[in-house]
Motif scaffolding. Sequence first.
Motif, mmCIF file in Angstrom:
data_model
loop_
_atom_site.group_PDB
_atom_site.id
_atom_site.type_symbol
_atom_site.label_atom_id
_atom_site.label_comp_id
_atom_site.label_asym_id
_atom_site.label_seq_id
_atom_site.Cartn_x
_atom_site.Cartn_y
_atom_site.Cartn_z
ATOM 1 N N GLU A 103 0.854 -1.179 0.000
ATOM 2 C CA GLU A 103 0.000 0.000 0.000
ATOM 3 C C GLU A 103 0.892 1.232 0.000
ATOM 4 O O GLU A 103 2.092 1.140 0.235
ATOM 5 C CB GLU A 103 -0.868 0.023 1.267
ATOM 6 C CG GLU A 103 -1.831 -1.132 1.339
ATOM 7 C CD GLU A 103 -2.854 -0.934 2.460
ATOM 8 O OE1 GLU A 103 -3.822 -0.221 2.221
ATOM 9 O OE2 GLU A 103 -2.657 -1.501 3.547
ATOM 10 N N PHE A 116 3.148 -4.887 8.360
ATOM 11 C CA PHE A 116 2.537 -4.453 9.610
ATOM 12 C C PHE A 116 2.158 -5.700 10.385
ATOM 13 O O PHE A 116 2.381 -6.811 9.921
ATOM 14 C CB PHE A 116 1.317 -3.546 9.346
ATOM 15 C CG PHE A 116 0.249 -4.189 8.517
ATOM 16 C CD1 PHE A 116 0.369 -4.272 7.138
ATOM 17 C CD2 PHE A 116 -0.892 -4.729 9.106
ATOM 18 C CE1 PHE A 116 -0.619 -4.877 6.360
ATOM 19 C CE2 PHE A 116 -1.883 -5.331 8.338
ATOM 20 C CZ PHE A 116 -1.740 -5.403 6.962
ATOM 21 N N ARG A 149 -16.753 -3.694 4.304
ATOM 22 C CA ARG A 149 -15.538 -4.509 4.265
ATOM 23 C C ARG A 149 -15.091 -4.742 2.820
ATOM 24 O O ARG A 149 -15.910 -4.800 1.919
ATOM 25 C CB ARG A 149 -15.714 -5.871 4.958
ATOM 26 C CG ARG A 149 -16.436 -5.806 6.264
ATOM 27 C CD ARG A 149 -15.579 -5.235 7.380
ATOM 28 N NE ARG A 149 -14.350 -5.985 7.536
ATOM 29 C CZ ARG A 149 -13.177 -5.425 7.777
ATOM 30 N NH1 ARG A 149 -13.076 -4.135 7.886
ATOM 31 N NH2 ARG A 149 -12.115 -6.156 7.926
ATOM 32 N N ALA A 176 -9.323 3.044 11.552
ATOM 33 C CA ALA A 176 -9.809 1.705 11.910
ATOM 34 C C ALA A 176 -8.770 0.959 12.733
ATOM 35 O O ALA A 176 -7.636 0.773 12.322
ATOM 36 C CB ALA A 176 -10.138 0.919 10.652
ATOM 37 N N LEU A 177 -9.188 0.565 13.922
ATOM 38 C CA LEU A 177 -8.312 -0.257 14.766
ATOM 39 C C LEU A 177 -8.472 -1.723 14.414
ATOM 40 O O LEU A 177 -7.523 -2.500 14.445
ATOM 41 C CB LEU A 177 -8.697 -0.078 16.233
ATOM 42 C CG LEU A 177 -8.079 1.069 17.006
ATOM 43 C CD1 LEU A 177 -8.740 1.179 18.357
ATOM 44 C CD2 LEU A 177 -6.586 0.884 17.164
ATOM 45 N N ARG A 217 -1.326 0.415 15.003
ATOM 46 C CA ARG A 217 -2.339 1.446 15.308
ATOM 47 C C ARG A 217 -2.732 1.416 16.776
ATOM 48 O O ARG A 217 -2.978 2.458 17.387
ATOM 49 C CB ARG A 217 -3.568 1.249 14.410
ATOM 50 C CG ARG A 217 -3.237 1.578 12.982
ATOM 51 C CD ARG A 217 -4.459 1.655 12.115
ATOM 52 N NE ARG A 217 -4.030 1.582 10.721
ATOM 53 C CZ ARG A 217 -4.838 1.434 9.704
ATOM 54 N NH1 ARG A 217 -6.142 1.349 9.908
ATOM 55 N NH2 ARG A 217 -4.374 1.379 8.479
HETATM 56 P P1 AMP Z 1 -8.098 -5.442 7.299
HETATM 57 O O1 AMP Z 1 -7.436 -6.801 7.274
HETATM 58 O O2 AMP Z 1 -7.782 -4.607 6.085
HETATM 59 O O3 AMP Z 1 -9.532 -5.497 7.663
HETATM 60 O O4 AMP Z 1 -7.382 -4.648 8.478
HETATM 61 C C1 AMP Z 1 -7.612 -4.924 9.827
HETATM 62 C C2 AMP Z 1 -6.778 -3.986 10.658
HETATM 63 O O5 AMP Z 1 -5.396 -4.178 10.375
HETATM 64 C C3 AMP Z 1 -7.014 -2.517 10.359
HETATM 65 O O6 AMP Z 1 -8.101 -2.043 11.095
HETATM 66 C C4 AMP Z 1 -5.713 -1.891 10.814
HETATM 67 O O7 AMP Z 1 -5.680 -1.727 12.220
HETATM 68 C C5 AMP Z 1 -4.701 -2.947 10.424
HETATM 69 N N1 AMP Z 1 -4.100 -2.660 9.104
HETATM 70 C C6 AMP Z 1 -4.584 -2.997 7.888
HETATM 71 N N2 AMP Z 1 -3.749 -2.612 6.913
HETATM 72 C C7 AMP Z 1 -2.716 -1.997 7.520
HETATM 73 C C8 AMP Z 1 -1.509 -1.374 7.054
HETATM 74 N N3 AMP Z 1 -1.202 -1.322 5.764
HETATM 75 N N4 AMP Z 1 -0.669 -0.840 7.973
HETATM 76 C C9 AMP Z 1 -0.955 -0.901 9.293
HETATM 77 N N5 AMP Z 1 -2.067 -1.476 9.802
HETATM 78 C C10 AMP Z 1 -2.934 -2.022 8.913
#
Ligand code: AMP
Length: 435
Positions: A123, A133, A266, A288-289, A318
């Motif tokens: 990203e 991360f 989502r 988003a946490l 985060r």
């Molecule tokens: P997701 O898997 O995209 O639903 O992400 C779940 C959580 O992972 C998010 O709410 C963030 O806290 C964390 N997260 C997702 N992508 C990243 C990223 N590129 N860098 C840091 N934290 C991330």
Amino acid sequence: MAEDMHGAVLKFKSIKGTRDILPDESHRWQYVEQAIRSVMHRFNYKEIRTPVFEETSLFARGIGELTDIVGKEMYTFIDRSETSLTLKPEMTASVMRAYIQNNLGEQQPLVKVYYLSPMFRQERPQAGRLRQFHQYGAEATGGTSARIDAEIIALAMEVYEALGIKNIELRINSVGCPECRPHYKEILKEYLGKVYDKLSPESQRRLEQNPLRILDSKDEKDRELTRDAPLMLDHLCKECAAHFNELQDSLRLLHRTFTVDGRIVRGLDYYTKTAFEIISSDLGSQDALAGGGRYDKLVEELGGKPTPSVGFAAGIERLLMVMEHQQIAIDNDIHPDVFIAAPDDEGRRWALAAAMTLRHAGIPCEIDLLDRSLKAQMREADRQHARFVLVAGASELQQNAAQLKDMRTGEQRTLTLSNLPVELKELQRDSGKTQ
Ligand code: AMP
């Protein structure tokens, strides 16, 4: 060419979007990880660890070809045997692959697992968004009841509370199921089709295949255009509506406050029914946490028997950012209880073995290994926040004694060498009491 913080040219530098967790901050990570494990264990979740890379097709299938993750963010490479592999961008697909491969469902009807793991997504790096991360999360596989969803949401919230984090918000939604979603998608497409020209290029691209994602677009104009858009919540089938009601009822039983937010969709295709997010206002744009939901179709999609499942993933970076912002103290840093300072060679020889004796007795201990002056050793002991300094040179050793200085009170006393571990343990206990 890269430069270090003093402007010197560096030969090597970490990859953009990755960062080192340095010795002065790793204790913060350990503290948080410990708290996560402890909450998970209280809820009877067991840890699962899966490989860092998997076959690319697992993620393409399990996350969905049309998602941002699979479409543009995966770290994919061809290995020496011409197999396409990908560093895991999220954990659910891997956990479900392991569930199917190891027949976990046959051993237990409801399998509850948690994980802590690095994830990789290419990203655009910014505050709170990295390319490597760390996430923790949990998955409960084998049941359809909304009570499972409520319990796992409560678990996710409990981690923040255990760490003393405040001002977090829980938002929930239902994204329907293959019964009701296709019909709703058509209604949404028709609505958005009328304003197609005004949508952002990204949303225009999404309209055909993934129109729900337009609802959580960050683009201001898209948000304006979708303000009155029809929501899935108003088009749920009977079963999904009942499930969503039971979820809310269960959350109330658990005294969890929440807001219903019809825009939580989502990014992933396999979600059914429950979707939720945990937000912190202390995080800025990447607020988003944690996010999660139910994915009753995934195990089937990956070649297993139809098995309902629900889970969430949360970011550790985060979480640490919020803790820092809220100035939550973390006091598990490692420092020696005892620093042995030696004024001469005889003392140095003695210190090497004495430190080992103390360590074996369970007393964290440090010595000078750089042949520094006694004054420099005292400074070092102070810098390392040692509780006590023990000084022994040739003359003390001859008398079978060492000088102990309490670094907090400045008090000094003489200890007998033969009884050292016992006396220090007592002092350690006493100082623990007065802390
Ligand atoms: P997701 O898997 O995209 O639903 O992400 C779940 C959580 O992972 C998010 O709410 C963030 O806290 C964390 N997260 C997702 N992508 C990243 C990223 N590129 N860098 C840091 N934290 C991330």
